[in-house]
Design a protein around this motif. Structure first.
Motif, PDB file in Angstrom:
ATOM      1  N   LEU A   1      41.137  22.677 -11.092  1.00 46.65           N
ATOM      2  CA  LEU A   1      41.924  23.812 -10.829  1.00 46.65           C
ATOM      3  C   LEU A   1      41.920  24.704 -12.425  1.00 46.65           C
ATOM      4  CD1 LEU A   1      42.847  22.576  -8.571  1.00 46.65           C
ATOM      5  CD2 LEU A   1      45.132  22.865  -9.192  1.00 46.65           C
ATOM      6  N   TYR A   2      42.360  25.822 -12.449  1.00 49.35           N
ATOM      7  CA  TYR A   2      42.318  26.680 -13.678  1.00 49.35           C
ATOM      8  C   TYR A   2      43.604  27.061 -13.673  1.00 49.35           C
ATOM      9  CZ  TYR A   2      37.338  26.772 -13.568  1.00 49.35           C
ATOM     10  OH  TYR A   2      36.129  26.434 -13.786  1.00 49.35           O
ATOM     11  N   PHE A   3      44.419  26.708 -14.881  1.00 45.60           N
ATOM     12  CA  PHE A   3      45.635  26.950 -14.836  1.00 45.60           C
ATOM     13  C   PHE A   3      45.982  28.044 -15.921  1.00 45.60           C
ATOM     14  CE2 PHE A   3      48.232  23.579 -13.021  1.00 45.60           C
ATOM     15  CZ  PHE A   3      47.263  22.613 -12.594  1.00 45.60           C
TER      16      PHE A   3
ATOM     17  N   ALA B   1      47.982  28.294 -10.785  1.00 45.04           N
ATOM     18  CA  ALA B   1      46.663  27.669 -10.891  1.00 45.04           C
ATOM     19  C   ALA B   1      45.863  28.288  -9.708  1.00 45.04           C
ATOM     20  CB  ALA B   1      46.445  26.264 -10.879  1.00 45.04           C
TER      21      ALA B   1
END
Lengths: 114, 114
Positions: free
Chosen positions: A103-105, A93
């Motif tokens: 958060l970008y996973f 992430a």
């Protein structure tokens, strides 16, 4: 913008092998995280990088797990040697940095160790 | 150390019903709370977050959550669920020196029946 890219999506390894999982964070993000996900333990933090510096290394995972950020747009997680208990989904992430709470996973890398 | 618990492992509702997914946290300092959704075989996606201000926060797809300091809770709600809301929902907490590191609850699997 492209999201977080993880490769491979699936990996099968024999016990004792070395495997390397890869992650490309969202362009311009300063923070990068590796998590391990299993049904029993849930989501566990493996490592956290801020601007390429290792900030947390998830204590219990130190001996056979090593995460690195080779540059701001590429990270690897090496497991050496692998054990059957390492079978899990490994999630990468990224985030902008500072507190965003977001958060970008990636889609994850599913590891099976035989 | 901050911890988060999700007491319901599974919740089943019918399409059109309202739903509340529970999250309780434990931490003595300033705390950041968020919710994520994970569809089967994919990574986690951000829904919403809270740090300060209005205790009711709105997220994507009609989700909202309410922070309660007295109850140490951050429950997620949706007034009318759709079958596509079937997924696993994770509550996350962060705080302390590495305030952008998220620690996740065990997740609640929501099943929406037609």
């Amino acid at each position: 913008d492209a999201g977080v890219t993880q490769t491979p999506r699936h990996e099968v390894a024999e016990k004792g092998q070395t495997i390397i999982l890869k992650c490309e964070p969202v362009s311009g993000h300063n923070d990068l995280f590796w998590y391990r996900q299993t049904k029993i333990q849930g989501l566990e933090l493996l490592s956290y990088f801020r601007s390429k510096s290792l900030m947390e290394d998830g204590g219990a995972f130190k001996d056979r797990f090593k995460a690195e950020m080779l540059n701001s747009s590429f990270s690897t997680l090496k497991i050496q040697p692998t054990e059957p208990k390492d079978s899990a989904v490994y999630l990468c992430a990224s985030s902008l940095g500072g507190y965003t709470g977001q958060l970008y996973f990636g889609e994850g890398s599913k590891l099976t160790v035989l | 150390t901050q911890t988060v618990s999700q007491s319901d492992a599974h919740v089943t509702v019918f399409e059109g019903d309202s739903v509340e997914l529970r999250c309780n946290y434990s931490y003595g300092g300033s705390i950041y709370l968020s919710w994520y959704i994970q569809h089967h075989g994919h990574g986690l996606q951000f829904l919403l977050k809270y740090y300060s201000g209005n205790p009711v926060v709105q997220g994507v797809n009609g989700f909202e959550a309410e922070f309660s300091k007295s109850d140490s809770s951050f429950h997620l709600r949706k007034a009318s669920v759709h079958w596509s809301d079937s997924a696993v929902y994770f509550c996350a907490v962060s705080g302390g020196s590495n305030y952008n590191v998220l620690y996740f609850g065990s997740g609640t699997k929501l099943t929406v029946e037609p």
